[in-house]
Each structure stands twice: as structure tokens, then as C-alpha cells.
Design a protein around this motif. Structure first.
Motif, PDB file in Angstrom:
ATOM      1  N   GLU A 148       0.832  -1.206   0.000  1.00  0.00           N
ATOM      2  CA  GLU A 148       0.000   0.000   0.000  1.00  0.00           C
ATOM      3  C   GLU A 148       0.870   1.261   0.000  1.00  0.00           C
ATOM      4  OE1 GLU A 148      -3.177   2.061   2.985  1.00  0.00           O
ATOM      5  OE2 GLU A 148      -3.284  -0.118   2.782  1.00  0.00           O
ATOM      6  N   GLU A 149       1.936   1.241   0.802  1.00  0.00           N
ATOM      7  CA  GLU A 149       2.853   2.382   0.832  1.00  0.00           C
ATOM      8  C   GLU A 149       3.542   2.567  -0.517  1.00  0.00           C
ATOM      9  OE1 GLU A 149       5.508   1.702   4.104  1.00  0.00           O
ATOM     10  OE2 GLU A 149       3.926   1.984   5.591  1.00  0.00           O
ATOM     11  N   ALA A 150       3.930   1.453  -1.141  1.00  0.00           N
ATOM     12  CA  ALA A 150       4.574   1.531  -2.455  1.00  0.00           C
ATOM     13  C   ALA A 150       3.610   2.088  -3.498  1.00  0.00           C
ATOM     14  CB  ALA A 150       5.076   0.149  -2.878  1.00  0.00           C
ATOM     15  N   LEU A 151       2.349   1.681  -3.438  1.00  0.00           N
ATOM     16  CA  LEU A 151       1.351   2.193  -4.374  1.00  0.00           C
ATOM     17  C   LEU A 151       1.107   3.688  -4.169  1.00  0.00           C
ATOM     18  CD1 LEU A 151      -1.291  -0.683  -4.432  1.00  0.00           C
ATOM     19  CD2 LEU A 151       0.254   0.003  -6.273  1.00  0.00           C
ATOM     20  N   LYS A 152       1.054   4.116  -2.908  1.00  0.00           N
ATOM     21  CA  LYS A 152       0.872   5.543  -2.629  1.00  0.00           C
ATOM     22  C   LYS A 152       2.049   6.351  -3.165  1.00  0.00           C
ATOM     23  CE  LYS A 152      -2.058   5.333   1.467  1.00  0.00           C
ATOM     24  NZ  LYS A 152      -2.135   5.583   2.919  1.00  0.00           N
ATOM     25  N   LYS A 153       3.253   5.826  -2.960  1.00  0.00           N
ATOM     26  CA  LYS A 153       4.453   6.519  -3.448  1.00  0.00           C
ATOM     27  C   LYS A 153       4.429   6.594  -4.974  1.00  0.00           C
ATOM     28  CE  LYS A 153       9.436   6.582  -3.040  1.00  0.00           C
ATOM     29  NZ  LYS A 153      10.621   5.970  -2.472  1.00  0.00           N
ATOM     30  N   ARG A 154       4.052   5.503  -5.624  1.00  0.00           N
ATOM     31  CA  ARG A 154       3.977   5.481  -7.076  1.00  0.00           C
ATOM     32  C   ARG A 154       2.942   6.484  -7.578  1.00  0.00           C
ATOM     33  NH1 ARG A 154       1.537   0.423  -9.504  1.00  0.00           N
ATOM     34  NH2 ARG A 154      -0.302   1.715  -9.487  1.00  0.00           N
ATOM     35  N   ASP A 155       1.790   6.526  -6.912  1.00  0.00           N
ATOM     36  CA  ASP A 155       0.748   7.474  -7.317  1.00  0.00           C
ATOM     37  C   ASP A 155       1.211   8.922  -7.162  1.00  0.00           C
ATOM     38  OD1 ASP A 155      -0.869   5.352  -7.903  1.00  0.00           O
ATOM     39  OD2 ASP A 155      -2.122   5.521  -6.108  1.00  0.00           O
ATOM     40  N   GLN A 156       1.969   9.194  -6.105  1.00  0.00           N
ATOM     41  CA  GLN A 156       2.495  10.546  -5.900  1.00  0.00           C
ATOM     42  C   GLN A 156       3.474  10.916  -7.004  1.00  0.00           C
ATOM     43  OE1 GLN A 156       4.105  10.204  -1.951  1.00  0.00           O
ATOM     44  NE2 GLN A 156       2.227  10.913  -0.975  1.00  0.00           N
ATOM     45  N   ILE A 157       4.322   9.972  -7.378  1.00  0.00           N
ATOM     46  CA  ILE A 157       5.288  10.220  -8.454  1.00  0.00           C
ATOM     47  C   ILE A 157       4.556  10.492  -9.760  1.00  0.00           C
ATOM     48  CG2 ILE A 157       7.028   9.096  -9.918  1.00  0.00           C
ATOM     49  CD1 ILE A 157       8.071   7.709  -7.384  1.00  0.00           C
ATOM     50  N   VAL A 158       3.548   9.678 -10.063  1.00  0.00           N
ATOM     51  CA  VAL A 158       2.786   9.860 -11.308  1.00  0.00           C
ATOM     52  C   VAL A 158       2.117  11.230 -11.316  1.00  0.00           C
ATOM     53  CG1 VAL A 158       0.781   9.050 -12.609  1.00  0.00           C
ATOM     54  CG2 VAL A 158       2.454   7.405 -11.768  1.00  0.00           C
ATOM     55  N   GLU A 159       1.516  11.584 -10.205  1.00  0.00           N
ATOM     56  CA  GLU A 159       0.849  12.889 -10.121  1.00  0.00           C
ATOM     57  C   GLU A 159       1.848  14.036 -10.284  1.00  0.00           C
ATOM     58  OE1 GLU A 159      -1.755  15.332  -6.847  1.00  0.00           O
ATOM     59  OE2 GLU A 159      -1.968  13.155  -6.913  1.00  0.00           O
ATOM     60  N   GLN A 160       3.000  13.896  -9.652  1.00  0.00           N
ATOM     61  CA  GLN A 160       4.017  14.950  -9.719  1.00  0.00           C
ATOM     62  C   GLN A 160       4.571  15.127 -11.137  1.00  0.00           C
ATOM     63  OE1 GLN A 160       7.328  14.233  -7.106  1.00  0.00           O
ATOM     64  NE2 GLN A 160       8.520  15.932  -7.912  1.00  0.00           N
ATOM     65  N   ALA A 206       6.944   3.734 -16.026  1.00  0.00           N
ATOM     66  CA  ALA A 206       8.209   4.181 -15.434  1.00  0.00           C
ATOM     67  C   ALA A 206       8.116   4.187 -13.914  1.00  0.00           C
ATOM     68  CB  ALA A 206       8.565   5.576 -15.948  1.00  0.00           C
ATOM     69  N   ALA A 207       6.997   4.660 -13.389  1.00  0.00           N
ATOM     70  CA  ALA A 207       6.816   4.692 -11.935  1.00  0.00           C
ATOM     71  C   ALA A 207       6.787   3.284 -11.355  1.00  0.00           C
ATOM     72  CB  ALA A 207       5.538   5.443 -11.582  1.00  0.00           C
ATOM     73  N   LYS A 208       6.206   2.337 -12.093  1.00  0.00           N
ATOM     74  CA  LYS A 208       6.159   0.947 -11.623  1.00  0.00           C
ATOM     75  C   LYS A 208       7.547   0.318 -11.604  1.00  0.00           C
ATOM     76  CE  LYS A 208       1.588  -0.426 -13.269  1.00  0.00           C
ATOM     77  NZ  LYS A 208       0.884  -1.275 -14.252  1.00  0.00           N
ATOM     78  N   ARG A 209       8.330   0.603 -12.629  1.00  0.00           N
ATOM     79  CA  ARG A 209       9.613  -0.084 -12.795  1.00  0.00           C
ATOM     80  C   ARG A 209      10.806   0.629 -12.170  1.00  0.00           C
ATOM     81  NH1 ARG A 209       9.950  -4.007 -17.078  1.00  0.00           N
ATOM     82  NH2 ARG A 209       7.878  -4.381 -17.907  1.00  0.00           N
ATOM     83  N   ASP A 237      18.252   9.392 -11.653  1.00  0.00           N
ATOM     84  CA  ASP A 237      17.181  10.341 -11.392  1.00  0.00           C
ATOM     85  C   ASP A 237      15.899   9.847 -12.064  1.00  0.00           C
ATOM     86  OD1 ASP A 237      16.042  12.797 -10.504  1.00  0.00           O
ATOM     87  OD2 ASP A 237      16.262  13.574 -12.546  1.00  0.00           O
ATOM     88  N   PHE A 238      14.779   9.939 -11.358  1.00  0.00           N
ATOM     89  CA  PHE A 238      13.525   9.454 -11.926  1.00  0.00           C
ATOM     90  C   PHE A 238      13.175  10.185 -13.213  1.00  0.00           C
ATOM     91  CE2 PHE A 238       8.955   9.632 -12.612  1.00  0.00           C
ATOM     92  CZ  PHE A 238       8.695   8.284 -12.732  1.00  0.00           C
ATOM     93  N   ARG A 239      13.436  11.475 -13.262  1.00  0.00           N
ATOM     94  CA  ARG A 239      13.101  12.268 -14.447  1.00  0.00           C
ATOM     95  C   ARG A 239      13.804  11.715 -15.690  1.00  0.00           C
ATOM     96  NH1 ARG A 239      11.067  17.682 -14.503  1.00  0.00           N
ATOM     97  NH2 ARG A 239      11.403  18.644 -16.523  1.00  0.00           N
ATOM     98  N   TYR A 296      11.878   9.875 -18.772  1.00  0.00           N
ATOM     99  CA  TYR A 296      11.988  10.465 -20.103  1.00  0.00           C
ATOM    100  C   TYR A 296      12.063   9.380 -21.174  1.00  0.00           C
ATOM    101  CZ  TYR A 296      13.978  12.952 -24.088  1.00  0.00           C
ATOM    102  OH  TYR A 296      14.218  13.453 -25.337  1.00  0.00           O
ATOM    103  N   TYR A 297      12.945   8.431 -20.981  1.00  0.00           N
ATOM    104  CA  TYR A 297      13.128   7.367 -21.973  1.00  0.00           C
ATOM    105  C   TYR A 297      11.927   6.430 -22.020  1.00  0.00           C
ATOM    106  CZ  TYR A 297      17.783   9.155 -22.543  1.00  0.00           C
ATOM    107  OH  TYR A 297      18.848   9.978 -22.812  1.00  0.00           O
ATOM    108  N   ARG A 298      11.321   6.166 -20.885  1.00  0.00           N
ATOM    109  CA  ARG A 298      10.131   5.314 -20.855  1.00  0.00           C
ATOM    110  C   ARG A 298       8.963   5.990 -21.570  1.00  0.00           C
ATOM    111  NH1 ARG A 298       9.966  -0.063 -19.703  1.00  0.00           N
ATOM    112  NH2 ARG A 298      11.784  -0.483 -18.442  1.00  0.00           N
ATOM    113  N   ILE A 299       8.793   7.279 -21.321  1.00  0.00           N
ATOM    114  CA  ILE A 299       7.682   8.023 -21.923  1.00  0.00           C
ATOM    115  C   ILE A 299       7.855   8.121 -23.431  1.00  0.00           C
ATOM    116  CG2 ILE A 299       6.587  10.297 -22.069  1.00  0.00           C
ATOM    117  CD1 ILE A 299       7.257  10.578 -19.017  1.00  0.00           C
ATOM    118  N   LYS A 300       9.038   8.542 -23.865  1.00  0.00           N
ATOM    119  CA  LYS A 300       9.265   8.649 -25.315  1.00  0.00           C
ATOM    120  C   LYS A 300       9.153   7.288 -25.983  1.00  0.00           C
ATOM    121  CE  LYS A 300      11.525  11.681 -27.432  1.00  0.00           C
ATOM    122  NZ  LYS A 300      12.369  12.714 -28.010  1.00  0.00           N
ATOM    123  N   GLY A 301       9.668   6.263 -25.362  1.00  0.00           N
ATOM    124  CA  GLY A 301       9.570   4.913 -25.910  1.00  0.00           C
ATOM    125  C   GLY A 301       8.123   4.474 -26.053  1.00  0.00           C
TER     126      GLY A 301
END
Length: 131
Positions: free
Chosen positions: A39-51, A87-90, A98-100, A104-109
Motif C-alpha cells: 500500500e505504501e509503495a502504491l501511494k508513493k507510485r501514485d504521488q510520483i505519477v501525479e508529480q 516508469a513509476a512501476k519499474r 534520477d527518476f526524471r 523520459y526514456y520510458r515516456i518517449k519509448g
């Protein structure tokens, strides 16, 4: 003698039941702990996606402009968002990246893969863009 055997048998059965109950309690506690960590990992992932959602939108916009395909923006934006979620999952912080940069590469891919699958982008152009 028989009374002692029966008593020992009952005690062994009680010990077995007690150890099974203990194992069940341990499994339940472990499951609760694992669920809490998930649950904590999912919350963190959701925060990253939102950010980083505006970042994904920015990449989608740049790709749309660079390929001059304004009509396809919604599809490209959807692909960008899916790439961000992937990207947030992996993402693994232990790799010291750096996550950014990772995103970047995941999104463009994800965008280019979707364009290629939809048939809009020929494989030859796709390979040139990837370089």
C-alpha cells in the motif's frame, strides 16, 4: 500405561493445534505487513505519477510538434501517460538514476511504440528518431 499414552497423545495433538494456530497467526501478521508495504509503495507510485504528469504532457507536446501531427495529440498524450505509469512501476532507486531521466526514456519509448503499432510511423523513421 494406557492412560499415560492417551494423555501423551492428547498433549501432542494440542501442541500440533497450538503450533498450527501460531503459524496461522504469523502468516496473517506477515500478510498485513506485506499489504501495508504494498500500500505504501502504491501511494508513493501514485504521488510520483501525479508529480510528473505535466512532464509527460510536455514530452507529448514536443513529440507532436516535432512530427507535425496535431490531430494525434490525444493519442500521444495517452501513450505518454501510460509510459509515465510504467516508469513509476519499474523505477528502482537503488540504481542511482534520477527518476526524471528514467521516465523520459520510458515516456518517449511508449509514444514511439504506440505510433509504430498504430501504423502512423514507419519503422525506418522510428529507427532514425530513436538514435
Amino acid at each position: 500405561f494406557m492412560a499415560k499414552s492417551a494423555l501423551k497423545l492428547k498433549q501432542m495433538q494440542a501442541d500440533t493445534v497450538a503450533s498450527k494456530r501460531l503459524m496461522t497467526a504469523r502468516k496473517a501478521a506477515f500478510t498485513r505487513l506485506a499489504n501495508k508495504k504494498e500500500e505504501e509503495a502504491l501511494k508513493k507510485r501514485d504521488q510520483i505519477v501525479e508529480q510528473y504528469m505535466p512532464y509527460a504532457s510536455s514530452i507529448a507536446s514536443r513529440v507532436t510538434k516535432s512530427l507535425s501531427i496535431a490531430g494525434e495529440y490525444e493519442d500521444i498524450l495517452c501513450s505518454a501517460r501510460l509510459g509515465l505509469i510504467e516508469a513509476a512501476k519499474r523505477f528502482d532507486e537503488s540504481h542511482n538514476v534520477d527518476f526524471r531521466t528514467f521516465a523520459y526514456y520510458r515516456i518517449k519509448g511508449a509514444i514511439y511504440d504506440n505510433l509504430r503499432k498504430s501504423g502512423w510511423l514507419p519503422r525506418s523513421i522510428y529507427s532514425k528518431l530513436k538514435v
